[in-house]
Design a protein around this motif. Structure first.
Motif, PDB file in Angstrom:
ATOM      1  N   ILE A 137      37.285 -43.742   3.255  1.00 49.01           N
ATOM      2  CA  ILE A 137      36.294 -44.517   2.515  1.00 49.01           C
ATOM      3  C   ILE A 137      35.181 -43.622   1.993  1.00 49.01           C
ATOM      4  O   ILE A 137      34.604 -43.872   0.923  1.00 49.01           O
ATOM      5  CB  ILE A 137      35.724 -45.632   3.405  1.00 49.01           C
ATOM      6  N   ASP A 138      34.850 -42.561   2.739  1.00 44.82           N
ATOM      7  CA  ASP A 138      33.747 -41.700   2.322  1.00 44.82           C
ATOM      8  C   ASP A 138      34.157 -40.631   1.314  1.00 44.82           C
ATOM      9  O   ASP A 138      33.327 -39.833   0.873  1.00 44.82           O
ATOM     10  CB  ASP A 138      33.072 -41.048   3.530  1.00 44.82           C
ATOM     11  N   SER A 139      35.428 -40.596   0.928  1.00 43.29           N
ATOM     12  CA  SER A 139      35.851 -39.723  -0.164  1.00 43.29           C
ATOM     13  C   SER A 139      35.319 -40.289  -1.476  1.00 43.29           C
ATOM     14  O   SER A 139      35.514 -41.472  -1.764  1.00 43.29           O
ATOM     15  CB  SER A 139      37.379 -39.649  -0.221  1.00 43.29           C
ATOM     16  N   PRO A 140      34.627 -39.486  -2.294  1.00 45.78           N
ATOM     17  CA  PRO A 140      34.084 -40.027  -3.547  1.00 45.78           C
ATOM     18  C   PRO A 140      35.144 -40.668  -4.433  1.00 45.78           C
ATOM     19  O   PRO A 140      34.891 -41.713  -5.040  1.00 45.78           O
ATOM     20  CB  PRO A 140      33.457 -38.798  -4.219  1.00 45.78           C
ATOM     21  N   TYR A 141      36.333 -40.062  -4.523  1.00 48.39           N
ATOM     22  CA  TYR A 141      37.368 -40.656  -5.371  1.00 48.39           C
ATOM     23  C   TYR A 141      37.743 -42.036  -4.866  1.00 48.39           C
ATOM     24  O   TYR A 141      37.788 -43.010  -5.635  1.00 48.39           O
ATOM     25  CB  TYR A 141      38.608 -39.769  -5.440  1.00 48.39           C
ATOM     26  N   HIS A 191      38.479 -31.209   0.744  1.00 44.45           N
ATOM     27  CA  HIS A 191      37.042 -31.479   0.733  1.00 44.45           C
ATOM     28  C   HIS A 191      36.246 -30.266   0.254  1.00 44.45           C
ATOM     29  O   HIS A 191      36.783 -29.177   0.071  1.00 44.45           O
ATOM     30  CB  HIS A 191      36.592 -31.888   2.132  1.00 44.45           C
ATOM     31  N   ARG A 192      34.939 -30.455   0.113  1.00 44.77           N
ATOM     32  CA  ARG A 192      34.065 -29.408  -0.414  1.00 44.77           C
ATOM     33  C   ARG A 192      34.107 -28.145   0.453  1.00 44.77           C
ATOM     34  O   ARG A 192      34.193 -27.029  -0.066  1.00 44.77           O
ATOM     35  CB  ARG A 192      32.629 -29.928  -0.501  1.00 44.77           C
ATOM     36  N   ALA A 193      34.003 -28.313   1.764  1.00 47.35           N
ATOM     37  CA  ALA A 193      33.981 -27.155   2.659  1.00 47.35           C
ATOM     38  C   ALA A 193      35.267 -26.347   2.554  1.00 47.35           C
ATOM     39  O   ALA A 193      35.240 -25.109   2.608  1.00 47.35           O
ATOM     40  CB  ALA A 193      33.760 -27.614   4.100  1.00 47.35           C
ATOM     41  N   ALA A 208      38.005 -21.413   0.637  1.00 47.24           N
ATOM     42  CA  ALA A 208      39.123 -20.852  -0.121  1.00 47.24           C
ATOM     43  C   ALA A 208      38.621 -20.018  -1.301  1.00 47.24           C
ATOM     44  O   ALA A 208      39.186 -18.955  -1.611  1.00 47.24           O
ATOM     45  CB  ALA A 208      40.035 -21.971  -0.597  1.00 47.24           C
ATOM     46  N   MET A 209      37.584 -20.494  -1.967  1.00 47.20           N
ATOM     47  CA  MET A 209      37.064 -19.759  -3.126  1.00 47.20           C
ATOM     48  C   MET A 209      36.430 -18.434  -2.707  1.00 47.20           C
ATOM     49  O   MET A 209      36.585 -17.425  -3.414  1.00 47.20           O
ATOM     50  CB  MET A 209      36.040 -20.626  -3.866  1.00 47.20           C
ATOM     51  N   ASP A 213      38.118 -32.718  -7.238  1.00 52.36           N
ATOM     52  CA  ASP A 213      36.745 -32.366  -7.608  1.00 52.36           C
ATOM     53  C   ASP A 213      35.953 -31.888  -6.401  1.00 52.36           C
ATOM     54  O   ASP A 213      35.069 -31.036  -6.521  1.00 52.36           O
ATOM     55  CB  ASP A 213      36.039 -33.570  -8.232  1.00 52.36           C
ATOM     56  N   GLU A 214      36.231 -32.455  -5.233  1.00 52.39           N
ATOM     57  CA  GLU A 214      35.516 -31.990  -4.037  1.00 52.39           C
ATOM     58  C   GLU A 214      35.811 -30.513  -3.795  1.00 52.39           C
ATOM     59  O   GLU A 214      34.902 -29.728  -3.491  1.00 52.39           O
ATOM     60  CB  GLU A 214      35.913 -32.813  -2.818  1.00 52.39           C
TER      61      GLU A 214
END
Length: 331
Positions: A70-74, A223-225, A230-231, A249-250
């Motif tokens: 549910i807390d995933s923006p998508y 997710h963002r983290a 990875a980047m 996008d995250e």
């Protein structure tokens, strides 16, 4: 003890049938009587027996939306659109979260999590195609998102292979040649990563470029983290990429932060494209280029399939929802 229809009838001084007519919205009830019955309902705290109403009417007006996070923006944005589209059709949406847990998803397939709803919109992450085919719950079901081998089940999704190919081709068009794919999930049953990887590889092949294993980057989650970690690995490599296609996008927002942490200019030194068109990406600096699924269209098509199953069942279909590439500042 919960009050019953008879208790409300006695309190209001009317028949049980009159109370039932008020509860079920029957319009031929005198306004004064309706007001008196409603006052008794409120005073006694009466709540209708939904199970009994289901048996009488054959429908509840309730639809379940079952999503991994549910807390995933998508998924949050998809849920908001589904609630609005369903509301316009006189339906109420109940939202459940599975956390991508296989046992919770299997419970839904076998009727343990779908009671008292007219249909289920389901985005599974952990169940295999064979488990979907072996479903025993008779409640109408429509799958959302990326899945492999979903014959026998209604399914609504965008063409992820085509979308990923388009995103990668966009990154290659100005002459970039080291385009990474960030978001590989080798141990997941979720087909998202597999389909987006396939589209990425198609675009490379069409540009005459080989798929390079060091540029296909796995992540634990989407997710963002995970994107940030990875980047950083990509940017610290001996030959860093000049562009990165992120599978969500995250991930892309995490990657954008990693570029800032390393002092790498976006898009001058490394371009980025994400996937999902979440609101955060429109306000990042620079704003995120992304694949934009038609979330309203997905909700409309999925609810159409549920209605079709309930009214006039027909063979299951896989329906492709629209998408487009939203070009912004990161590419």
């Amino acid at each position: 003890m919960n009050p019953k229809l008879r208790d409300v009838a006695e309190h209001a001084g009317v028949s049980v049938r009159t109370v039932s007519n008020v509860v079920n919205g029957f319009r031929y009830v005198a306004p004064a009587t309706r007001e008196r019955v409603q006052a008794s309902i409120d005073a006694l705290g009466y709540r209708p027996n939904l199970a009994a109403r289901t048996l009488r009417q054959g429908r509840t007006g309730l639809v379940a939306l079952v999503i991994p996070e549910i807390d995933s923006p998508y998924f949050a944005e998809l849920a908001a659109r589904t609630v609005r589209v369903a509301g316009a059709r006189g339906l109420t949406v109940l939202i459940d979260q599975t956390d991508g847990d296989a046992e919770r998803e299997k419970e839904l397939l076998h009727g343990k999590r779908s009671q008292l709803v007219d249909g289920v919109l389901f985005s599974p992450w952990a169940v295999a195609p064979a488990e979907l085919a072996a479903r025993t719950d008779p409640v109408p079901l429509v799958l959302l998102g990326e899945h492999d081998g979903t014959a026998g089940v209604d399914h609504v999704a965008i063409d992820n292979v085509a979308a990923a190919r388009e995103a990668t081709a966009h990154l290659l068009a100005p002459g970039r040649r080291r385009v990474a794919a960030l978001g590989i999930q080798p141990r997941s049953l979720n087909a998202t990563a597999r389909q987006r990887l396939a589209g990425y590889r198609q675009a490379l092949a069409e540009a005459g470029l080989p798929a390079e294993p060091e540029l296909e980057v796995p992540v634990g989650r989407l997710h963002r983290a995970d994107g940030h970690r990875a980047m950083l690995r990509l940017l610290d490599a001996d030959q860093p990429p000049d562009a990165v296609f992120c599978f969500t996008d995250e991930l892309a927002l995490g990657a954008l932060r990693a570029a800032a942490d390393r002092g790498v200019a976006v898009p001058e030194s490394v371009a980025l494209v994400g996937f999902d068109d979440i609101e955060d990406g429109r306000y990042s600096v620079p704003a995120l280029t992304t694949v934009s699924p038609d979330k309203d269209g997905i909700a409309e098509l999925a609810l159409d399939r549920l209605a079709r199953q309930a009214a006039d069942p027909e063979p299951p279909r896989s329906i492709v929802a629209p998408h487009h590439l939203e070009v912004r500042e990161t590419s």
